[in-house]
Motif scaffolding. Structure first.
Motif, PDB file in Angstrom:
ATOM      1  N   PHE A 123      26.589  44.065  96.832  1.00  0.00           N
ATOM      2  CA  PHE A 123      25.295  45.439  96.710  1.00  0.00           C
ATOM      3  C   PHE A 123      26.184  46.455  95.697  1.00  0.00           C
ATOM      4  N   ILE A 124      27.193  46.806  95.949  1.00  0.00           N
ATOM      5  CA  ILE A 124      27.361  48.279  95.660  1.00  0.00           C
ATOM      6  C   ILE A 124      28.445  48.420  95.397  1.00  0.00           C
ATOM      7  N   ILE A 125      29.179  49.467  93.899  1.00  0.00           N
ATOM      8  CA  ILE A 125      30.632  49.544  93.714  1.00  0.00           C
ATOM      9  C   ILE A 125      30.131  51.536  93.806  1.00  0.00           C
ATOM     10  N   GLN A 126      31.525  52.096  94.410  1.00  0.00           N
ATOM     11  CA  GLN A 126      31.008  53.769  94.236  1.00  0.00           C
ATOM     12  C   GLN A 126      31.461  54.749  93.694  1.00  0.00           C
ATOM     13  N   GLY A 127      31.601  55.230  92.854  1.00  0.00           N
ATOM     14  CA  GLY A 127      32.756  56.073  92.436  1.00  0.00           C
ATOM     15  C   GLY A 127      32.147  57.156  92.469  1.00  0.00           C
ATOM     16  N   GLY A 128      34.220  58.110  92.025  1.00  0.00           N
ATOM     17  CA  GLY A 128      33.856  59.847  91.620  1.00  0.00           C
ATOM     18  C   GLY A 128      34.852  59.941  92.291  1.00  0.00           C
ATOM     19  N   ASN A 129      35.462  59.359  93.664  1.00  0.00           N
ATOM     20  CA  ASN A 129      35.988  60.982  94.629  1.00  0.00           C
ATOM     21  C   ASN A 129      37.539  59.933  94.657  1.00  0.00           C
ATOM     22  N   SER A 130      38.159  60.720  94.978  1.00  0.00           N
ATOM     23  CA  SER A 130      39.662  60.051  95.550  1.00  0.00           C
ATOM     24  C   SER A 130      40.584  61.027  96.561  1.00  0.00           C
ATOM     25  N   ASP A 131      41.612  60.360  96.670  1.00  0.00           N
ATOM     26  CA  ASP A 131      42.446  61.244  97.262  1.00  0.00           C
ATOM     27  C   ASP A 131      43.475  61.896  97.218  1.00  0.00           C
ATOM     28  N   ASN A 132      43.188  62.560  96.000  1.00  0.00           N
ATOM     29  CA  ASN A 132      44.027  63.335  95.483  1.00  0.00           C
ATOM     30  C   ASN A 132      43.502  64.466  95.327  1.00  0.00           C
ATOM     31  N   ALA A 133      44.602  65.900  95.876  1.00  0.00           N
ATOM     32  CA  ALA A 133      44.331  67.058  95.981  1.00  0.00           C
ATOM     33  C   ALA A 133      43.599  67.754  94.828  1.00  0.00           C
ATOM     34  N   ASP A 134      43.729  67.260  93.798  1.00  0.00           N
ATOM     35  CA  ASP A 134      43.113  67.495  92.459  1.00  0.00           C
ATOM     36  C   ASP A 134      42.039  67.875  91.994  1.00  0.00           C
ATOM     37  N   THR A 135      41.308  66.236  92.620  1.00  0.00           N
ATOM     38  CA  THR A 135      40.166  66.064  92.227  1.00  0.00           C
ATOM     39  C   THR A 135      38.473  67.059  93.300  1.00  0.00           C
ATOM     40  N   ASN A 136      40.035  68.097  94.505  1.00  0.00           N
ATOM     41  CA  ASN A 136      38.561  68.582  95.567  1.00  0.00           C
ATOM     42  C   ASN A 136      38.899  70.326  94.306  1.00  0.00           C
ATOM     43  N   LYS A 137      40.037  70.379  93.811  1.00  0.00           N
ATOM     44  CA  LYS A 137      40.235  71.013  92.861  1.00  0.00           C
ATOM     45  C   LYS A 137      39.418  71.620  91.637  1.00  0.00           C
ATOM     46  N   LYS A 138      38.756  70.242  90.948  1.00  0.00           N
ATOM     47  CA  LYS A 138      38.174  70.236  89.799  1.00  0.00           C
ATOM     48  C   LYS A 138      36.560  70.893  90.663  1.00  0.00           C
ATOM     49  N   ARG A 139      36.500  69.868  91.924  1.00  0.00           N
ATOM     50  CA  ARG A 139      35.761  69.929  92.494  1.00  0.00           C
ATOM     51  C   ARG A 139      34.855  71.532  92.972  1.00  0.00           C
ATOM     52  N   PHE A 140      35.798  72.183  93.022  1.00  0.00           N
ATOM     53  CA  PHE A 140      35.653  73.677  93.290  1.00  0.00           C
ATOM     54  C   PHE A 140      35.765  74.483  92.269  1.00  0.00           C
ATOM     55  N   LYS A 141      35.914  75.183  91.507  1.00  0.00           N
ATOM     56  CA  LYS A 141      36.292  75.037  89.467  1.00  0.00           C
ATOM     57  C   LYS A 141      34.798  74.912  89.442  1.00  0.00           C
ATOM     58  N   ILE A 142      34.223  73.577  89.292  1.00  0.00           N
ATOM     59  CA  ILE A 142      33.247  73.035  88.424  1.00  0.00           C
ATOM     60  C   ILE A 142      31.865  74.157  89.102  1.00  0.00           C
ATOM     61  N   GLY A 143      32.030  73.438  90.705  1.00  0.00           N
ATOM     62  CA  GLY A 143      30.717  73.962  91.512  1.00  0.00           C
ATOM     63  C   GLY A 143      30.424  72.738  92.809  1.00  0.00           C
ATOM     64  N   ASN A 144      31.403  72.989  93.859  1.00  0.00           N
ATOM     65  CA  ASN A 144      31.037  72.006  94.729  1.00  0.00           C
ATOM     66  C   ASN A 144      30.021  72.418  96.087  1.00  0.00           C
ATOM     67  N   GLU A 145      28.903  73.214  95.912  1.00  0.00           N
ATOM     68  CA  GLU A 145      27.641  73.416  97.170  1.00  0.00           C
ATOM     69  C   GLU A 145      26.962  73.196  96.343  1.00  0.00           C
ATOM     70  N   TYR A 146      26.769  72.443  95.218  1.00  0.00           N
ATOM     71  CA  TYR A 146      25.326  72.523  94.819  1.00  0.00           C
ATOM     72  C   TYR A 146      25.101  71.323  94.769  1.00  0.00           C
ATOM     73  N   LEU A 147      23.248  70.696  94.697  1.00  0.00           N
ATOM     74  CA  LEU A 147      22.656  69.186  94.599  1.00  0.00           C
ATOM     75  C   LEU A 147      21.922  69.050  93.530  1.00  0.00           C
ATOM     76  N   ILE A 148      21.856  68.045  93.032  1.00  0.00           N
ATOM     77  CA  ILE A 148      20.506  67.889  91.974  1.00  0.00           C
ATOM     78  C   ILE A 148      19.603  67.592  92.383  1.00  0.00           C
ATOM     79  N   PRO A 149      18.269  67.846  92.215  1.00  0.00           N
ATOM     80  CA  PRO A 149      16.765  67.875  92.730  1.00  0.00           C
ATOM     81  C   PRO A 149      16.648  66.178  92.655  1.00  0.00           C
ATOM     82  N   ALA A 150      15.761  66.152  93.022  1.00  0.00           N
ATOM     83  CA  ALA A 150      15.149  64.287  92.694  1.00  0.00           C
ATOM     84  C   ALA A 150      15.064  64.544  91.686  1.00  0.00           C
TER      85      ALA A 150
END
Length: 236
Positions: A123-150
């Motif tokens: 079926f699939i392999i899905q990437g781009g997440n982790s259980d590391n606190a550093d990942t959430n810090k990166k998301r917050f710095k880049i912008g953790n509330e936006y979505l990309i238009p389809a």
């Protein structure tokens, strides 16, 4: 009289020399000052690792930000490095917002130390997440509330790379910016994917690695028992 005249001429030469020295010193000082200002201005526009500093991406500026970034960053080939081997992908030009977002995240080092956190055989392999606190810090710095238009223009085929998305309150089928999945299932498994997820790239090398990762031992939540770490880089 000759002695006086000689003394007068020597005095003029001496004072002229002093004046030229003063002028030269003043010009040199002003030039050095300008260089220092230019240097400070240049350093202010740099982020870590000489990367330029960008504004935070939000739901309000996402389209303008990615549109401008897409114009200035034409790269479309990325290598995904794992302990099981490398996967090379090519991003499509007709999904410009998704291509720009993925290249931006690669250049910002977001994917480094994230995982292929969901693996489903056939079926699939899905990437781009982790259980590391550093990942959430990166998301917050880049912008953790936006979505990309389809930008849904393609159906899923073997080796397609698509953006993950939220199911709740997402009638426009917008993409979550930080996670992606590689499809390796049969065409019979695409009915709920086609028309609902943006396919923005394809695997050009390393589907054997994708297959290997998909078949790793996993827990009930489809998370590999041993983390599959990701590092990404632009292919020239």
């Amino acid at each position: 009289m000759k002695t006086f005249y000689l003394f007068f001429v020597l005095s003029l030469i001496f004072f002229a020399s002093c004046e030229d020295t003063k002028k030269e010193k003043k010009i040199t000082t002003e030039s050095t000052s300008e260089k220092i200002k230019d240097s400070i201005s240049s350093e202010a526009n740099k982020g870590t690792n000489n990367q330029p500093v960008f504004e935070k991406i939000t739901s309000d500026n996402v389209e303008s930000f990615l549109t401008q970034y897409e114009k200035n960053n034409p790269e479309n080939k990325v290598k995904i490095i794992t302990q099981h081997g490398n996967i090379e992908i090519e991003l499509y030009e007709d999904t410009p917002l998704h291509r720009a977002n993925f290249i931006y995240l690669v250049k910002q080092g977001y994917f480094d130390k994230t995982f292929f956190h969901r693996v489903v055989p056939n079926f699939i392999i899905q990437g781009g997440n982790s259980d590391n606190a550093d990942t959430n810090k990166k998301r917050f710095k880049i912008g953790n509330e936006y979505l990309i238009p389809a930008e849904i223009t393609r159906n899923h085929t073997y080796g397609s790379v698509s953006g993950a998305k939220q199911y709740r309150e997402n009638p426009d089928k917008q993409t979550m910016p930080f996670e992606f999945f590689i499809f390796l299932g049969p065409q019979t498994s695409t009915s709920h994917l086609n028309g609902n997820y943006t396919v923005f790239a394809k695997v050009t090398k390393g589907m054997d690695v994708v297959e290997k990762i998909a078949n790793l031992p996993r827990d009930e939540g489809e998370w590999p028992l041993r983390n599959v770490k990701i590092k990404t880089e632009i292919i020239n």
